[in-house]
Structures are given as structure tokens and as C-alpha cells.
Write an enzyme that holds these catalytic residues in place. Structure first.
Site, PDB file in Angstrom:
ATOM      1  N   SER A 158     -94.772 -67.500  11.695  1.00 19.98           N
ATOM      2  CA  SER A 158     -95.417 -67.483  13.053  1.00 19.98           C
ATOM      3  C   SER A 158     -96.461 -68.348  13.439  1.00 19.98           C
ATOM      4  O   SER A 158     -95.853 -69.755  13.291  1.00 19.98           O
ATOM      5  CB  SER A 158     -96.193 -66.211  13.272  1.00 19.98           C
ATOM      6  OG  SER A 158     -96.073 -65.777  14.630  1.00 19.98           O
ATOM      7  N   ASP A 204     -86.283 -62.032  18.476  1.00 22.09           N
ATOM      8  CA  ASP A 204     -87.756 -62.267  18.510  1.00 22.09           C
ATOM      9  C   ASP A 204     -88.266 -62.485  19.877  1.00 22.09           C
ATOM     10  O   ASP A 204     -88.255 -63.301  20.576  1.00 22.09           O
ATOM     11  CB  ASP A 204     -88.097 -63.459  17.667  1.00 22.09           C
ATOM     12  CG  ASP A 204     -89.328 -63.485  17.169  1.00 22.09           C
ATOM     13  OD1 ASP A 204     -90.380 -62.894  17.665  1.00 22.09           O
ATOM     14  OD2 ASP A 204     -89.686 -63.998  15.981  1.00 22.09           O
ATOM     15  N   HIS A 237     -89.129 -60.496  15.105  1.00 20.81           N
ATOM     16  CA  HIS A 237     -89.975 -61.105  14.553  1.00 20.81           C
ATOM     17  C   HIS A 237     -90.367 -60.783  13.037  1.00 20.81           C
ATOM     18  O   HIS A 237     -90.908 -61.791  12.285  1.00 20.81           O
ATOM     19  CB  HIS A 237     -91.498 -61.167  15.331  1.00 20.81           C
ATOM     20  CG  HIS A 237     -92.396 -62.226  15.106  1.00 20.81           C
ATOM     21  ND1 HIS A 237     -92.185 -63.357  15.511  1.00 20.81           N
ATOM     22  CD2 HIS A 237     -93.765 -61.948  14.608  1.00 20.81           C
ATOM     23  CE1 HIS A 237     -93.591 -64.111  15.001  1.00 20.81           C
ATOM     24  NE2 HIS A 237     -94.147 -63.226  14.622  1.00 20.81           N
TER      25      HIS A 237
END
Length: 700
Positions: A554, A640, A675
Site C-alpha cells: 500500500s 481494491d 486490498h
């Protein structure tokens, strides 16, 4: 003879111009944003096929690693039961099942004490009077992905509000289960996000919805048994910088509506016995003033940075007049100690704080002001709150771990200090913590700042001969990557790896200033700190550039991209998971999920030429150069909602067309997840085995 690896996919460039502040940039791969374009899905599938082919020689190693990871886990197990009212709540796992089963058994004592141990419940054996509340395996069904969002038992313990997501989009469906009969009620609410709160009698449920940009912004009220179409909108937050959060105070007196941006908070409260009433504001928002609220006795307990308390201080206010004019300091600001949270009990306040880069627990007795800190056995370790649902008790549950000590659950009597170890994470296969050693290192950043590193390795790993190593980092949002145990990591350590965490600026490990010095126009400190940590490991003889792998996800994936651009010859392999690598293009587009809220973290390049130029100087996608890159494994999730799949897809395409080297640059996209990657535990272990096999292959 092995089959030749096919040529990597090369998406056709379709140049699109972007102009801001007089600067025109041509983006050849912006078309990959078109998720509904069959060519986009075809490209991602071709990338997956290429990655599988390029790593097919690792299939045996992957299977071996998966069996190692699985073999260390007690697959049939249960969590330590948590006392809440008249019940002990816990979750079971069963060998062969991907997900948990949530259960409860009746409590015997009137009040939680240290002598009232959690009931003895055996893994795999149903306890007398055990009640199954929710089986995630049944809810998941045949879905490739499943996530449980809300799991909220009503204060009277009759009802359960729970929500489910089957594609990783983080758009949940909320349902209500009658725990006495076991059936779901007709009430079903689609398209909700995180956050629920019950009324005291369980007749009313509050919940939260998100806008098109995935920002929680609406608070709704549902009366059980009434049509969902009759639900009432209680509050809508129109300022796109603010998220809406929902919960209850620990003493169950109030429901708390929290409105927060990255730098500002506003809290509203409502007595839990009447959720049809009006919320009252504690203190109106003021830009730059952050605060959170708990309740104890006849007062609110407020953690805030108001009036220059950069590391926060603890204040109190009467619950009848809770405004800032009535705030009184209980624990004053300390520039060396960051206050991170407070947990109230009938006669104690438990304060979670950071000192010298490590987490600590401070206990304050309200009746006489006596305070102390819970001492821990290892210097490089992590301590934090556990399952503490009861208010009128002197028992604190907390978790403890280090890079050599498996996760442990303790109960401590806040009056006597007596502690009981309730459970330590089982590690099968003969794990001996004495075979490993952990320590704290310090790297010197470009500006002279000392940056802490936590490291672990086998005790018998030679120190006079460099070996393979993996350095992990994040460094954003004031998130702290504290040292903890991982049984999967043993597969690296037992192959001679050292594993290290770089506690770089932008995180919160060293206090609020540590975060402020790694955000907005100081963001480059995050990247140069990480490079300094990597160089320190090399200079101190732990590893060599060819043997050094790095990993981040991320915002930590942005870190990976930025440091590869800064020092491509310093790393042998890179794992970039759902990486935020197209940062400038994303932050320039307010229509994308979460962009507006992110401006207070990164700056607003739409309005500020200075921010635009600064972000352009480090954004990974903008700065790929013709150099020999390390081996790279990049992951994405098609659904995501946080880091869009096209960011890693675009980045990999640009890396491939630019690199002068011949190391593999691979993209692996989860086509049915978001995610967090694969949702089931066996799928997650296989995914981890895939990553570890890649690292072992490239670095040894």
C-alpha cells in the site's frame, strides 16, 4: 530441459496528456484504468499467466513452504474467551476450514476478577452450553473471497449485527441475527461500510454508509422490524476531508459519532438508552485540533493535541458540560512520550503510550492518583490492549509479543499487579525461542537523524559472513510497524535470512514529530530513511546488496517504488504489494476514492505548484529511469477500493519498457479480491509461500 518463459505482456501505449501548473506529462498507460474494457482484463490475465510461467520452477519450493507454514499452526484452535456481561465470547478454527466460527458460553461469576479464569474449552471439542453465533465458513459458501465486517452483539446479548463482503470491494451487506433462535431477521441493509451501534434495549441499530469515493459519510438509524426504506438519515458529513466513525464508550453509557480528517476531529455523543434523541457536540471542529473521547463515571476523558500538545495529553470534562472551556489536564504533555489511547475502568485509566520507539502501558488509579507502568521482559517487544469488554473490573487483558516471542495473552490485576499468562500462540514443529535473537539497531539518516531498526535472525547465523536479508517498511499515516512474531517468517530465518523492520519517519514509532517529519513536503525523509537503514545493514555486515530484499504494501508499496528509483543497485529483490505507485495521478483526481481526504497526508497538488513539483519528484511511476532494476514481484487486487489495480499495472508496464537489466519484473493480480489479498487462511498461507519462494530464489 525446462520450457522457455514466455515474453512478458507489453500493453499497447495509448498516450494521454496531463497538464497542471504549466507542466504537461504524457501518460501512455492511463487506459488501464478502464476496468470494463475487455483489453484491460485480458492484459491482467496475461500478466498472471506470465508470472505463473516465470515462477513455475518454484512450484516444489512453494509447496514445501506452504507445508512449513501450515505445519507450524495449530489449525484446530480457539481464541482466549473474552468476558462480556453474562457470557464468554470466543472464536474457533478447525483444521481444513478457511474461516473462524464465533461462539459463546455462559459466565458463572457476577463480576470479572483475576481468579475467575476463562472457561477451559478444548480445541475441537464442543463445550457444555456452547452456542454457535456465526460460522464464517457457511457465510462464505463457495465464494473465492469472504470478509466479515461488523460483528456487534447488542448490549442485552440477544441480537447480533453482522456484515459480509464477497468480492473485496468493502461494500458490505448488514444483517441481524436473533441469538436466541439462531435465525436472521428479515432486516437486511445493503451497501454499508464499517461502524454500527446498538441502543441499550436492542430495538434500534445505527449504521454507516459510504459515498461513491468510499468515504464513510452518512449515519443511518434502523428500527428493528421496520422496512429498511423507512430508515432515517441521522447525519451526513459533506466535508470530503472528513470520515464518519461510530461506536460506544467502554462503560456503554454513550454512543459516539466521530467526524475526523487527517488533522482535525469533532465528536458528538448520545446516551445509549434513546437513539432517537439528538447527538450533542463535545467540542466543534477547529482545524488542526484532534481529540477522542471516552467516558468514566460522571466525566468524559479526552485525549487531545490542543494548545500545542504535539504528543497529546489527557484531559477530563464534566459530562454535562464537556466543551473545551471545561477541559482540565489529567496527564500533561510530554515531548518524550506520545499518548496513543485510553481505556477507562470503574477506578482505573489504562493509557497506551510510546516511549523511545516502543509501546508501553501506564495505569492510573483514579481514587488516589497512584500510577505505574507495566514492565515487560524484553527491550525490543510490543505490548498492547487485548479483549477488554468489561468496565466494572480490575482485570486488564493485554497482548505481548516480540520477534522471538509468539503472541501472548495476559490478564493482570490492576490493584495487586498479579499477572496470569492465559495463552501463548502455539508454534508446532519444535520451535525454540532461544534459537533466535532480536535486537535494536540505529541507522543514521541523511540529516543525521537516528532511525531505529528491529532485527531478528537465528542465533547461529554467522555474523562475520553477510547473508540474505529482508527489510520491511511502511512509513505513512503515523502507522507504527512494531516488532512482533511471525511463524511464517521462520521459513526465511531457518534458511539463513535476517529479517528487519525499518521504523522510518512518516510512521508513529518515535512520537508525533516522527510522523510530521515524514509527510507532505517532508515526505522524502521516509524514503531516504529507508535507504539509510538498508545501507546500515550492508555496512554492518548483515547482508550485501545482491542478497538484500525489501518489502512493503500500500503506502509501503509507494516506499518500495521510491527507494528503487533512489538506489536501484542497493537491492536484490523487491516485494511491492498493492503499491500506491501512481501517487501523483491519483492525488490529482478528486473523483477517485479517498483522494480528497489524502490531501492532508500528501498535500494538494491541484492547488499548490510546490506540492505538485514535490510529489512529481518522488512518485514512483513518474520517475522510472533506464537502469538495471532488481527482481520485482508486484501484486494488485482487481476490486481494491484503496489502491486501484491500475497503479501497479501501469508501473510494471513502465518498468518493463525502461529497465536495462534482465531480472524478472512480475505482476500478480487477484481477480476476485481487494486490498487485503486472499481472504481464507489457507489461501493466505499459499500466497505467502509464493512470496517467500520468490525471495529465496532471487537472494540465495
Amino acid at each position: 530441459m525446462t520450457d522457455p518463459i514466455p515474453t512478458p505482456p507489453r500493453p499497447e501505449p495509448r498516450p494521454v496528456e496531463r497538464t497542471h501548473h504549466g507542466d504537461t506529462v504524457v501518460d501512455p498507460y492511463s487506459w488501464l484504468r478502464e476496468k470494463d474494457d475487455p483489453a484491460v482484463v485480458a492484459h491482467l490475465e496475461a500478466e498472471n499467466a506470465h508470472t505463473e510461467a516465470a515462477t513455475s520452477h518454484l512450484s516444489e519450493l512453494r509447496e514445501q513452504l506452504f507445508e512449513e507454514i501450515k505445519g507450524r499452526v495449530q489449525e484446530t484452535d480457539l481464541t482466549v474467551p473474552v468476558r462480556s456481561g453474562p457470557w464468554w465470547y470466543f472464536a474457533r478454527t478447525t483444521e481444513g476450514s478457511q474461516y473462524a466460527v464465533h461462539c459463546r458460553v455462559p459466565a458463572r461469576g457476577e463480576r470479572l476478577t483475576l481468579d475467575e479464569a476463562p472457561p477451559t474449552i478444548e480445541p475441537g471439542i464442543t463445550a457444555p452450553d456452547e452456542q454457535v453465533l456465526l460460522d464464517e465458513n457457511i457465510l462464505a459458501g463457495t465464494s473465492d473471497y469472504f470478509a466479515l465486517g461488523a460483528f456487534d452483539v447488542s448490549p442485552d446479548h440477544r441480537l447480533l449485527a453482522y456484515s459480509t463482503d464477497h468480492d473485496g470491494s468493502e461494500r458490505y451487506t448488514l444483517r441481524i441475527r436473533d441469538l436466541e433462535g439462531g435465525a436472521d431477521l428479515p432486516d437486511e441493509i445493503p451497501e454499508v461500510t464499517y461502524g454500527t451501534a446498538w441502543s441499550d434495549d436492542g430495538s434500534v441499530l445505527l449504521y454507516v454508509k459510504a459515498d461513491a469515493a468510499q468515504r464513510p459519510y452518512q449515519l443511518w438509524r434502523h428500527v428493528l422490524g421496520s422496512p429498511v426504506d423507512d430508515d432515517v438519515l441521522v447525519h451526513q458529513e459533506d466535508d470530503e476531508h472528513f470520515f464518519l466513525g461510530l461506536g460506544r464508550t467502554k462503560d456503554d453509557r454513550y454512543v459516539v459519532l466521530h467526524l475526523g480528517s487527517k488533522v482535525t476531529d469533532e465528536v458528538w455523543v448520545l446516551p445509549g438508552d434513546d437513539l432517537t434523541g439528538e447527538f450533542a457536540v463535545v467540542e466543534p471542529r477547529e482545524h488542526g485540533v484532534e481529540y477522542s473521547v471516552e467516558h468514566q463515571g460522571d466525566r468524559f476523558v479526552i485525549l487531545t493535541n490542543a494548545d500545542g500538545a504535539e504528543n497529546f495529553e489527557l484531559r477530563t470534562a464534566p459530562d454535562a458540560t464537556p466543551g473545551r472551556a471545561n477541559w482540565e489536564v489529567l496527564i500533561p504533555h510530554d515531548p518524550e512520550v506520545k499518548l496513543g489511547g485510553v481505556d477507562p475502568y470503574a477506578d482505573h485509566l489504562v493509557v497506551h503510550e510510546r516511549r523511545g520507539g516502543l509501546r508501553q502501558i501506564r495505569v492510573l488509579r483514579v481514587s488516589d492518583g497512584h500510577e505505574y507502568r507495566l514492565e515487560q521482559p524484553e527491550e525490543v517487544s510490543t505490548v498492547g490492549g487485548g479483549g477488554n469488554a468489561e468496565y466494572d473490573t480490575t482485570v486488564l487483558r493485554y497482548g505481548y509479543t516480540s520477534m522471538v516471542t509468539p503472541s501472548s495473552v495476559f490478564d493482570v490485576d490492576l490493584v495487586t499487579g498479579e499477572r496470569v499468562l492465559r495463552k501463548q500462540q502455539p508454534v508446532l514443529g519444535g520451535y525454540d525461542p532461544d534459537d533466535y535473537v532480536t535486537e535494536r539497531l540505529w541507522a543514521t539518516a541523511d540529516d543525521g537523524t537516528q532511525v531505529p531498526i528491529s532485527i531478528v535472525a537465528r542465533r547461529d547465523r554467522p555474523r562475520d559472513v553477510p547473508g540474505p536479508a529482508l527489510l520491511y517498511g511502511y512509513g505513512s499515516y503515523e502507522a507504527s510497524m512494531d516488532p512482533g512474531f511471525s511463524s511464517a517468517r521462520l521459513s526465511l530465518l531457518d534458511r539463513g535470512f535476517a529479517f528487519a523492520i525499518a521504523h522510518i519517519r512518516g510512521g508513529g514509532e518515535m512520537g508525533r514529530r516522527w510522523y510530521l517529519d515524514g509527510k507532505e513536503l517532508a515526505k522524502r525523509n521516509t524514503f531516504t530513511d529507508f535507504v539509510a537503514c538498508a545501507r546500515h545493514l550492508v555496512d554492518e555486515g548483515w547482508t550485501t546488496p545482491a542478497q538484500l530484499g525489501i518489502r512493503g504494501g500500500s503506502a509501503g508499496g509507494l516506499l518500495m517504488g521510491a527507494v528503487v528509483n533512489l538506489a536501484p543497485d542497493l537491492f536484490g529483490a523487491v516485494i511491492a504489494e498493492v503499491p500506491f505507485v501512481d501517487a501523483l495521478n491519483t492525488i490529482l483526481d478528486p473523483s477517485l476514492p479517498l483522494t480528497v481526504t489524502e490531501w492532508e497526508e500528501w498535500g494538494n497538488p491541484l492547488e499548490s505548484p510546490e506540492v505538485y513539483d514535490y510529489m512529481k519528484s518522488y512518485a514512483p511511476y513518474e520517475n522510472v529511469e533506464a537502469v538495471s532494476h532488481p527482481a520485482m514481484l508486484v501484486t494488485a487486487g482487481l476490486n481494491d477500493p484503496r489502491v486501484s489495480y491500475w497503479e501497479p499495472a501501469k508501473w510494471v508496464a513502465r518498468l518493463r519498457e525502461t529497465t536495462t537489466g534482465d531480472r524478472p519484473i512480475l505482476l500478480k493480480t487477484e481477480m476476485g479480491a481487494g486490498h487485503q489479498g486472499p481472504s481464507g487462511r489457507y489461501d493466505a498461507w499459499r500466497d505467502e509461500a509464493f512470496v517467500l519462494a520468490f525471495l529465496i530464489d532471487q537472494l540465495t
